[in-house]
Design an enzyme around this catalytic site. Structure first.
Site, PDB file in Angstrom:
ATOM      1  CB  ILE A  11      -2.976   9.883   4.429  1.00  0.00           C
ATOM      2  CG1 ILE A  11      -3.659   8.905   3.473  1.00  0.00           C
ATOM      3  CG2 ILE A  11      -4.004  10.486   5.383  1.00  0.00           C
ATOM      4  CD1 ILE A  11      -4.261   7.680   4.151  1.00  0.00           C
ATOM      5  CG  ASP A  57      13.557   3.378   9.887  1.00  0.00           C
ATOM      6  OD1 ASP A  57      12.462   3.217  10.450  1.00  0.00           O
ATOM      7  OD2 ASP A  57      14.113   2.508   9.194  1.00  0.00           O
ATOM      8  CG  PHE A  79       0.004   9.810   8.844  1.00  0.00           C
ATOM      9  CD1 PHE A  79      -1.293   9.609   8.403  1.00  0.00           C
ATOM     10  CD2 PHE A  79       0.298  10.997   9.500  1.00  0.00           C
ATOM     11  CE1 PHE A  79      -2.281  10.562   8.607  1.00  0.00           C
ATOM     12  CE2 PHE A  79      -0.682  11.961   9.714  1.00  0.00           C
ATOM     13  CZ  PHE A  79      -1.968  11.739   9.267  1.00  0.00           C
ATOM     14  CB  ALA A  80       5.837   6.269   9.333  1.00  0.00           C
ATOM     15  CB  THR A  98       8.041   0.113   8.188  1.00  0.00           C
ATOM     16  OG1 THR A  98       9.326   0.515   7.727  1.00  0.00           O
ATOM     17  CG2 THR A  98       7.190   1.350   8.447  1.00  0.00           C
ATOM     18  CB  THR A 132      -6.052   0.089   7.271  1.00  0.00           C
ATOM     19  OG1 THR A 132      -6.839  -0.417   6.205  1.00  0.00           O
ATOM     20  CG2 THR A 132      -5.273  -1.088   7.855  1.00  0.00           C
ATOM     21  CG  ASP A 133     -11.264  -0.429   5.616  1.00  0.00           C
ATOM     22  OD1 ASP A 133     -10.122  -0.686   5.160  1.00  0.00           O
ATOM     23  OD2 ASP A 133     -12.213  -0.062   4.899  1.00  0.00           O
ATOM     24  CD  GLU A 134      -6.574  -3.294   2.994  1.00  0.00           C
ATOM     25  OE1 GLU A 134      -5.837  -4.278   3.013  1.00  0.00           O
ATOM     26  OE2 GLU A 134      -6.641  -2.500   2.037  1.00  0.00           O
ATOM     27  CE1 TYR A 158      -0.911  -1.264   5.008  1.00  0.00           C
ATOM     28  CE2 TYR A 158      -3.098  -2.046   4.378  1.00  0.00           C
ATOM     29  CZ  TYR A 158      -2.273  -1.060   4.905  1.00  0.00           C
ATOM     30  OH  TYR A 158      -2.825   0.127   5.344  1.00  0.00           O
ATOM     31  CB  SER A 159      -4.627  -6.334   6.333  1.00  0.00           C
ATOM     32  OG  SER A 159      -4.656  -7.654   5.860  1.00  0.00           O
ATOM     33  CE  LYS A 162      -1.558   0.561   9.382  1.00  0.00           C
ATOM     34  NZ  LYS A 162      -0.737   1.783   9.689  1.00  0.00           N
ATOM     35  N   PRO A 213      -6.129  -1.716 -15.778  1.00  0.00           N
ATOM     36  CG  PRO A 213      -4.191  -2.005 -14.498  1.00  0.00           C
ATOM     37  CD  PRO A 213      -4.953  -0.987 -15.286  1.00  0.00           C
ATOM     38  CG  ASN A 257     -12.329  -2.447  -6.986  1.00  0.00           C
ATOM     39  OD1 ASN A 257     -12.467  -1.611  -6.093  1.00  0.00           O
ATOM     40  ND2 ASN A 257     -11.687  -3.600  -6.802  1.00  0.00           N
TER      41      ASN A 257
HETATM   42  P1  NAD Z   1       2.014   6.074   1.791  1.00  0.00           P
HETATM   43  O1  NAD Z   1       2.601   4.765   1.392  1.00  0.00           O
HETATM   44  O2  NAD Z   1       1.573   7.018   0.735  1.00  0.00           O
HETATM   45  O3  NAD Z   1       3.058   6.872   2.708  1.00  0.00           O
HETATM   46  C1  NAD Z   1       3.771   6.273   3.741  1.00  0.00           C
HETATM   47  C2  NAD Z   1       4.868   7.239   4.178  1.00  0.00           C
HETATM   48  O4  NAD Z   1       5.593   6.630   5.267  1.00  0.00           O
HETATM   49  C3  NAD Z   1       5.886   7.546   3.084  1.00  0.00           C
HETATM   50  O5  NAD Z   1       6.161   8.936   3.045  1.00  0.00           O
HETATM   51  C4  NAD Z   1       7.118   6.764   3.523  1.00  0.00           C
HETATM   52  O6  NAD Z   1       8.338   7.374   3.094  1.00  0.00           O
HETATM   53  C5  NAD Z   1       6.983   6.788   5.025  1.00  0.00           C
HETATM   54  N1  NAD Z   1       7.681   5.685   5.683  1.00  0.00           N
HETATM   55  C6  NAD Z   1       7.662   4.369   5.328  1.00  0.00           C
HETATM   56  N2  NAD Z   1       8.440   3.655   6.161  1.00  0.00           N
HETATM   57  C7  NAD Z   1       8.945   4.526   7.078  1.00  0.00           C
HETATM   58  C8  NAD Z   1       9.794   4.394   8.209  1.00  0.00           C
HETATM   59  N3  NAD Z   1      10.302   3.203   8.553  1.00  0.00           N
HETATM   60  N4  NAD Z   1      10.104   5.494   8.922  1.00  0.00           N
HETATM   61  C9  NAD Z   1       9.601   6.705   8.574  1.00  0.00           C
HETATM   62  N5  NAD Z   1       8.817   6.897   7.502  1.00  0.00           N
HETATM   63  C10 NAD Z   1       8.478   5.814   6.770  1.00  0.00           C
HETATM   64  O7  NAD Z   1       0.832   5.723   2.777  1.00  0.00           O
HETATM   65  P2  NAD Z   1      -0.581   6.468   2.971  1.00  0.00           P
HETATM   66  O8  NAD Z   1      -1.529   5.948   1.967  1.00  0.00           O
HETATM   67  O9  NAD Z   1      -0.339   7.924   3.092  1.00  0.00           O
HETATM   68  O10 NAD Z   1      -0.997   5.855   4.381  1.00  0.00           O
HETATM   69  C11 NAD Z   1      -0.593   6.496   5.597  1.00  0.00           C
HETATM   70  C12 NAD Z   1      -1.097   5.674   6.763  1.00  0.00           C
HETATM   71  O11 NAD Z   1      -2.507   5.567   6.705  1.00  0.00           O
HETATM   72  C13 NAD Z   1      -0.565   4.242   6.790  1.00  0.00           C
HETATM   73  O12 NAD Z   1      -0.314   3.897   8.132  1.00  0.00           O
HETATM   74  C14 NAD Z   1      -1.711   3.403   6.221  1.00  0.00           C
HETATM   75  O13 NAD Z   1      -1.687   2.101   6.740  1.00  0.00           O
HETATM   76  C15 NAD Z   1      -2.905   4.188   6.717  1.00  0.00           C
HETATM   77  N6  NAD Z   1      -4.124   4.099   5.896  1.00  0.00           N
HETATM   78  C16 NAD Z   1      -4.062   4.330   4.557  1.00  0.00           C
HETATM   79  C17 NAD Z   1      -5.252   4.305   3.814  1.00  0.00           C
HETATM   80  C18 NAD Z   1      -5.259   4.581   2.321  1.00  0.00           C
HETATM   81  O14 NAD Z   1      -6.311   4.419   1.691  1.00  0.00           O
HETATM   82  N7  NAD Z   1      -4.163   5.007   1.717  1.00  0.00           N
HETATM   83  C19 NAD Z   1      -6.468   4.038   4.443  1.00  0.00           C
HETATM   84  C20 NAD Z   1      -6.476   3.787   5.822  1.00  0.00           C
HETATM   85  C21 NAD Z   1      -5.299   3.845   6.545  1.00  0.00           C
HETATM   86  O1  DAU Z   2      -9.019  -0.013   3.007  1.00  0.00           O
HETATM   87  C1  DAU Z   2      -7.935   0.826   3.328  1.00  0.00           C
HETATM   88  C2  DAU Z   2      -6.737   0.451   2.507  1.00  0.00           C
HETATM   89  O2  DAU Z   2      -6.989   0.901   1.178  1.00  0.00           O
HETATM   90  C3  DAU Z   2      -5.426   1.007   3.035  1.00  0.00           C
HETATM   91  O3  DAU Z   2      -5.162   0.474   4.301  1.00  0.00           O
HETATM   92  C4  DAU Z   2      -4.270   0.702   2.079  1.00  0.00           C
HETATM   93  O4  DAU Z   2      -3.085   1.319   2.533  1.00  0.00           O
HETATM   94  C5  DAU Z   2      -4.627   1.238   0.710  1.00  0.00           C
HETATM   95  O5  DAU Z   2      -3.607   0.920  -0.220  1.00  0.00           O
HETATM   96  C6  DAU Z   2      -5.966   0.664   0.247  1.00  0.00           C
HETATM   97  O6  DAU Z   2      -5.851  -0.763   0.009  1.00  0.00           O
HETATM   98  P1  DAU Z   2      -6.564  -1.456  -1.259  1.00  0.00           P
HETATM   99  O7  DAU Z   2      -5.868  -2.712  -1.557  1.00  0.00           O
HETATM  100  O8  DAU Z   2      -8.038  -1.478  -1.074  1.00  0.00           O
HETATM  101  O9  DAU Z   2      -6.252  -0.302  -2.353  1.00  0.00           O
HETATM  102  P2  DAU Z   2      -5.790  -0.390  -3.884  1.00  0.00           P
HETATM  103  O10 DAU Z   2      -5.920   0.992  -4.439  1.00  0.00           O
HETATM  104  O11 DAU Z   2      -4.491  -1.092  -4.065  1.00  0.00           O
HETATM  105  O12 DAU Z   2      -6.921  -1.285  -4.532  1.00  0.00           O
HETATM  106  C7  DAU Z   2      -8.286  -0.908  -4.440  1.00  0.00           C
HETATM  107  C8  DAU Z   2      -9.108  -1.997  -5.107  1.00  0.00           C
HETATM  108  O13 DAU Z   2      -8.826  -1.951  -6.520  1.00  0.00           O
HETATM  109  C9  DAU Z   2      -8.729  -3.388  -4.666  1.00  0.00           C
HETATM  110  O14 DAU Z   2      -9.910  -4.176  -4.641  1.00  0.00           O
HETATM  111  C10 DAU Z   2      -7.792  -3.894  -5.740  1.00  0.00           C
HETATM  112  C11 DAU Z   2      -8.299  -3.195  -6.983  1.00  0.00           C
HETATM  113  N1  DAU Z   2      -7.280  -2.865  -8.010  1.00  0.00           N
HETATM  114  C12 DAU Z   2      -6.161  -2.200  -7.614  1.00  0.00           C
HETATM  115  C13 DAU Z   2      -5.197  -1.868  -8.523  1.00  0.00           C
HETATM  116  C14 DAU Z   2      -3.931  -1.154  -8.096  1.00  0.00           C
HETATM  117  C15 DAU Z   2      -7.494  -3.192  -9.332  1.00  0.00           C
HETATM  118  O15 DAU Z   2      -8.540  -3.757  -9.689  1.00  0.00           O
HETATM  119  N2  DAU Z   2      -6.551  -2.856 -10.251  1.00  0.00           N
HETATM  120  C16 DAU Z   2      -5.386  -2.230  -9.889  1.00  0.00           C
HETATM  121  O16 DAU Z   2      -4.517  -1.986 -10.786  1.00  0.00           O
END
Ligand code: NAD
Ligand code: DAU
Length: 356
Positions: A11, A57, A79-80, A98, A132-134, A158-159, A162, A213, A257
């Site tokens: 993101i 970091d 975002f990190a 982190t 996150t919504d989690e 994780y959640s 956060k 999967p 899913n």
């Molecule tokens: P991501 O895992 O793709 O990227 C995380 C980035 O943070 C990476 O580039 C990593 O190198 C960097 N990072 C990790 N630890 C660090 C540290 N200690 N110092 C500096 N950089 C560090 O994550 P994402 O999916 O892009 O999510 C970004 C943010 O948005 C997160 O805070 C996540 O909780 C939140 N978020 C993600 C989603 C989603 O669906 N992916 C949804 C809602 C919120």
């Molecule tokens: O809701 C926001 C969150 O969404 C973010 O905060 C997280 O950073 C992000 O990773 C994501 O979390 P989820 O656990 O929902 O995402 P993921 O893509 O890992 O899984 C989505 C759904 O799919 C979840 O119900 C688990 C399922 N899943 C996932 C994987 C990787 C499968 O069924 N098979 C899989 O192989």
């Protein structure tokens, strides 16, 4: 200028690319480059003086303080994080370090810097915490969607990490007056998504002829938002969000899913049919469920719409088609992520793993 943390992740990188496509305001991008950080995603910014990458970091207080003192960013977008639920189940330590300790150290460095700013700069300063919504936990099938006042009931390491970071951000506002806003967003998808998460994993496994999967019965529900809509929501909250407030961000796209996986298969059947004429759905395999798997998330994003006029631009149909097409058009990015070659990008491209 603005400081973005985690801007080499999924993101964060989309945010930096969109920001610089729309502004000339420079970005300092502080990212540790864990496995999830991929500078290759930002290759189009190579040589662009508006983007300064710093490998480091957020928990390194001296580094963060130095960046704040030298560059005096008006805004920080945080975002990190460690972001993958399954990884947090296998080992939570990096998530605690982190997401909690790192966010704490960042808040302290920012507080010290902000406290010493002249009044005008102090007034204009913002820290936006991306969450996150989690944090809200899991919903019953017929329960109303999460609003910003829903209690925190995090269920995975994780959640929980956060949720802790959200509490710290809130407390630093309440206690010290730090000018913060927090966004709680649903599941993102789109370009440059690391193929450990559901949507990119299904696309790349399908194309590689591997099993798809699905955890358990596949009836777990998520709300899906195209990543560029998340970026536009963050920009809007930065412009007009009220200090100390939290804003839910969602796509109004609740889907189980298994439906997501079927949609991806149908798009691939259309855009890149299998050589044997069979549907990609034949690759779907149900596997052991995720421990403690949250059954349903749903986001009520009406506050953001009513107060700040934000709405997503993409429907799920338009966003998922763009996403599948993006993966079809970028096999090299996928191949280098899968082989691990992307981790050599900094050295290859910039010669040294420090500042680019
Ligand atoms: P991501 O895992 O793709 O990227 C995380 C980035 O943070 C990476 O580039 C990593 O190198 C960097 N990072 C990790 N630890 C660090 C540290 N200690 N110092 C500096 N950089 C560090 O994550 P994402 O999916 O892009 O999510 C970004 C943010 O948005 C997160 O805070 C996540 O909780 C939140 N978020 C993600 C989603 C989603 O669906 N992916 C949804 C809602 C919120
Ligand atoms: O809701 C926001 C969150 O969404 C973010 O905060 C997280 O950073 C992000 O990773 C994501 O979390 P989820 O656990 O929902 O995402 P993921 O893509 O890992 O899984 C989505 C759904 O799919 C979840 O119900 C688990 C399922 N899943 C996932 C994987 C990787 C499968 O069924 N098979 C899989 O192989």
């Amino acid at each position: 200028m603005i400081l973005v943390t985690g801007g080499a992740g999924f993101i964060g990188a989309n945010f930096v690319l969109d920001w610089l496509a729309q502004h000339d305001e420079p970005v300092i991008n502080l990212d540790k480059l864990t496995y999830a950080g991929n500078l290759e995603t930002l290759a189009s910014l190579q040589g662009d003086a508006r983007h300064m990458f710093v490998q480091g970091d957020i928990a390194d207080s001296a580094l963060v303080t130095g960046l704040l003192t030298e560059h005096r960013p008006r805004t920080i977008v945080h975002f990190a994080a460690e972001s993958h639920v399954d990884r947090s189940i296998h080992g939570a330590e990096d998530f605690i370090q982190t997401n909690i300790v790192g966010t704490f150290r960042l808040l302290e460095a920012v507080r010290a810097h902000w406290s010493a700013l002249p009044d005008a700069e102090k007034q204009a300063f913002r820290l936006l915490h991306v969450s996150t919504d989690e944090v809200y936990g899991s919903l019953a099938p017929d329960a109303p969607a999460f609003t910003e006042t829903h209690g925190f009931e995090p269920n995975s390491p994780y959640s929980a990490s956060k949720a802790a970071s959200d509490h710290l951000v809130r407390a630093w506002h309440h206690t010290y007056g730090l000018p913060v806003v927090t966004t709680n967003c649903s599941n993102n998808y789109g370009p440059f998504h690391f193929p450990e998460k559901l949507i990119p994993l299904m696309i790349v496994n399908a194309l590689a002829g591997k099993p798809l999967p699905v955890y358990g019965d596949g009836m777990q529900v998520r709300d899906w938002l195209y990543v560029k809509d998340h970026c536009s929501a963050i920009r809007r909250v930065l412009e007009a969000g009220s200090l100390g407030e939290t804003y839910n961000v969602g796509g109004w796209n609740e889907k189980p899913n298994i439906e997501i996986v079927h949609t991806i298969c149908a798009l691939l059947d259309e855009l890149r049919p299998r050589a044997d004429g069979a549907s990609y759905t034949t690759q779907i395999t149900h596997v052991k469920d995720r421990p403690g798997h949250d059954r349903r998330y749903a986001i009520d994003a009406r506050k953001l719409e009513a107060e700040l006029g934000w709405k997503p631009a993409e429907t799920f149909d338009t966003g998922i088609r763009k996403t599948v097409q993006w993966y079809l058009d970028h096999p090299d990015w996928v191949a280098r992520v899968q082989s691990g070659a992307y981790r050599q990008w900094v050295q290859t491209q910039y010669g040294a793993p420090a500042t680019a």
